[in-house]
Design an enzyme around this catalytic site. Structure first.
Site, PDB file in Angstrom:
ATOM      1  N   GLU A   1     -10.699  13.911  19.578  1.00  0.00           N
ATOM      2  CA  GLU A   1     -10.590  12.455  19.438  1.00  0.00           C
ATOM      3  C   GLU A   1     -10.191  12.017  18.030  1.00  0.00           C
ATOM      4  OE1 GLU A   1     -13.268   9.814  21.476  1.00  0.00           O
ATOM      5  OE2 GLU A   1     -14.393  11.536  22.232  1.00  0.00           O
TER       6      GLU A   1
ATOM      7  N   GLU B   1     -11.902  15.996  28.528  1.00  0.00           N
ATOM      8  CA  GLU B   1     -13.349  15.799  28.423  1.00  0.00           C
ATOM      9  C   GLU B   1     -13.641  14.563  29.243  1.00  0.00           C
ATOM     10  OE1 GLU B   1     -15.072  15.496  24.398  1.00  0.00           O
ATOM     11  OE2 GLU B   1     -16.376  13.989  25.242  1.00  0.00           O
TER      12      GLU B   1
END
Ligand SMILES: *[C@@H]1O[C@H](CO)[C@@H](O)[C@H](O)[C@H]1NC(C)=O
Ligand SMILES: *[C@@H]1O[C@H](CO)[C@@H](O)[C@H](O)[C@H]1NC(C)=O
Ligand SMILES: *[C@@H]1O[C@H](CO)[C@@H](O)[C@H](O)[C@H]1NC(C)=O
Length: 531
Positions: free
Chosen positions: A215, A332
């Site tokens: 991220e 994810e």
């Protein structure tokens, strides 16, 4: 006409149900107590999509290595039995803490095991101790997450050794997430730590793939460092170059980055990344709701489930424009972010979000979906802190056994919101060619009956009906699940229960009990797409 009518009624109940506590009752006077009848439209001759055979994959969050001894939990016999049954799949090791992990090899290393999978052992007392300590340790992790304050985690050979033994003995393909926050003064990635890790892994001949950074869109919030898509693209090329210089990793997969929910600036990040670096696959993270303020309603709300399509299409379109043909993964993903929603993400009701994500994700064109997490952090795990399988584990296991990679087109003619359906070729490891499997869920509190079209009406059906062990709404929050009325549990640490379905003769229709989900395999569908 029947189904149109009920479509309107159930739609109304979901609309009004949005903000009040779940009580399952429609507005007085609207009769939701009647069963629902549906017709199916399906096409057995066209493969609409084809997903990776490892479509359903799992993650282990890097937080498990925040105190390295917890990695020893991966030696548990029970975890190994449960994980092996999910093969083939990817095992991604990563998450927020991957960008705080620094490899610090210990020269005084013990000679390790001979690589034999049968000799890995974890004593009973150590397993108990680790489980107890892990529960305590999660409180610390949770606090760090809430304060967004992370400190450096030093890890040694032990972490990679345990991960490799675990994944190779379970038949999973390991993807290791490298720290992308190690930066030089000019903000380029400092690869020296990754080089030393790669060197060690190569010396051990570990077969694994790589990811760089987790991220990156939230680096500023987590670490006060801003890295734009252009720079990350250069960093990926740099890593690719390092890999190409290695005999073992020359052709190793390089995945990522894991871009968070695609708000507009994140899509920009994705866009510049796709320009700068085109060697591999892009990933995106996806959760439906915030774990801290979600409710049972959300887990059964078709509109919440539909949000996956909006987000995924946004990314798919971007990738198609900038880098056509590149596969998109959910690297994810789970029900609720912030570690999941306790009492929901770890209970039967979570299965509706999970099965819908698998069905819809494949239908939309995602190639792999990685479930956060197999075990460890938060409450969205498949295996709980006592190392017992949760309802979503059993759902995943059945999915693996029954569902093949070819996606077919199906819809119910009334487009009822309470019933959701997906169709695949049946898994050829379990069924003969031509068989198809219907993935279904009934989000409502009344039985639904599906009339089958001629194409499959004459086929024998293997039915797999998953329901809570308690009836009604209360049962939705149970941590146990029944398959065709039988409670699912391990026979012993080395043995899983028999998961065969109930075989029914052709009857022209199938029934979906209230608050249930599962699979129907049509053995004699003779689908030309599946032969
Ligand atoms: C990269 O990091 C290593 C280890 O911390 C350090 O020794 C080295 O000087 C750094 N390289 C650059 C170019 O800053
Ligand atoms: C799938 O079925 C729907 C409804 O029957 C139809 O509108 C759509 O075009 C089909 N899609 C494909 C790819 O066949
Ligand atoms: C299904 O069975 C019925 C009655 O036996 C028969 O009339 C029909 O042709 C069969 N349909 C197919 C698609 O085989």
């Amino acid at each position: 006409m029947y189904s149109t009518l009920f479509f309107l009624l159930t739609f109304f109940s979901y609309r009004t149900g949005g903000n009040r506590p779940f009580n399952g009752r429609g507005p007085v006077g609207l009769d939701l107590d009647l069963d629902l009848d549906l017709d199916l439209d399906l096409d057995l001759s066209t493969v609409v999509r084809r997903v990776d055979p490892r479509f359903l994959s799992v993650t282990i969050d890097a937080s498990l290595a925040s105190q390295e001894r917890f990695m020893l939990l991966l030696r548990s016999q029970r975890i190994r039995t449960l994980t092996k049954a999910l093969s083939p799949a990817f095992l991604r090791f990563g998450g927020t803490r991957q960008d705080f992990m620094v490899f610090s090899p210990q020269s005084s290393q013990q000679p390790d095991a001979d690589g034999s999978c049968s000799r890995v052992e974890l004593s009973w007392w150590l397993e108990q101790k680790l489980k107890e300590d892990w529960i305590q340790h999660q409180l610390i992790l949770l606090k760090e997450d809430q304060q967004k304050q992370y400190h450096r985690i030093q890890f040694t050979e032990l972490t990679v050794d345990e991960l490799n033994s675990f994944s190779s003995c379970s038949g999973l393909d390991l993807i290791f997430g490298l720290n992308a926050l190690l930066r030089n003064t000019d903000n380029s990635w400092n690869s020296s730590n990754a080089r030393s890790l790669l060197q060690y892994c190569e010396s051990k001949q570990y077969k694994m793939s790589w990811e760089l950074g987790n991220e990156p869109n939230s680096y500023e919030k987590k670490a006060g460092i801003r890295v734009d898509g252009y720079q990350l693209g250069l960093d990926f090329s740099h890593l690719r170059k390092i890999l190409s210089e290695s005999k073992l990793y020359r052709d190793a997969g390089l995945y990522g980055p894991d871009v968070g929910q695609p708000h507009s600036h994140r899509v920009d990040l994705l866009k510049s990344l796709l320009h700068a670096w085109t060697h591999s696959i892009s990933m995106s993270v996806s959760y439906y709701v915030n774990g801290r303020d979600t409710s049972l309603d959300d887990f059964l709300d078709p509109e919440v489930l539909d949000t996956l399509a909006v987000k995924t299409n946004e990314v798919l379109e971007k990738v198609e424009q900038e880098s056509p043909g590149k596969a998109v993964w959910l690297g994810e993903t789970s029900s609720a972010y912030g570690g999941g929603a306790l009492g929901l993400s770890d209970t039967f009701v979570s299965g509706f979000m999970w099965l819908d994500k698998l069905g819809l994700g494949a239908r939309l064109g995602l190639e792999v979906v990685m479930r956060q997490v197999l075990l460890g952090s938060g409450s969205y795990h498949l295996i709980d802190d006592n190392l017992d399988p949760l309802p979503d584990y059993w759902l995943s296991l059945l999915y693996k056994k029954l569902v093949g990679p070819e996606v077919l087109n199906v819809s119910d003619s009334g487009r009822n919101k309470r019933v959701r359906l997906y169709l695949h070729c049946a898994n050829r490891k379990s069924y003969a060619r031509g068989a198809v499997v219907l993935l279904w869920m009934n989000l409502g509190r009344k039985l639904a009956r599906i009339s089958l079209p001629d194409l499959i009406a004459n086929s024998t059906v293997d039915t797999f009906v998953l329901q809570s062990d308690q009836l009604g709404e209360e049962g939705l929050e149970s941590r146990s699940v029944q398959l065709n009325g039988v409670l699912l549990k391990m026979v012993d640490d080395k043995t899983l229960p028999d998961l065969s379905g109930a075989r029914l003769p052709a009857a022209g229709h199938v029934k979906l009990p209230a608050y249930s989900l599962g699979f129907f395999v049509f053995l004699e569908a003779r689908a030309s797409a599946c032969s």
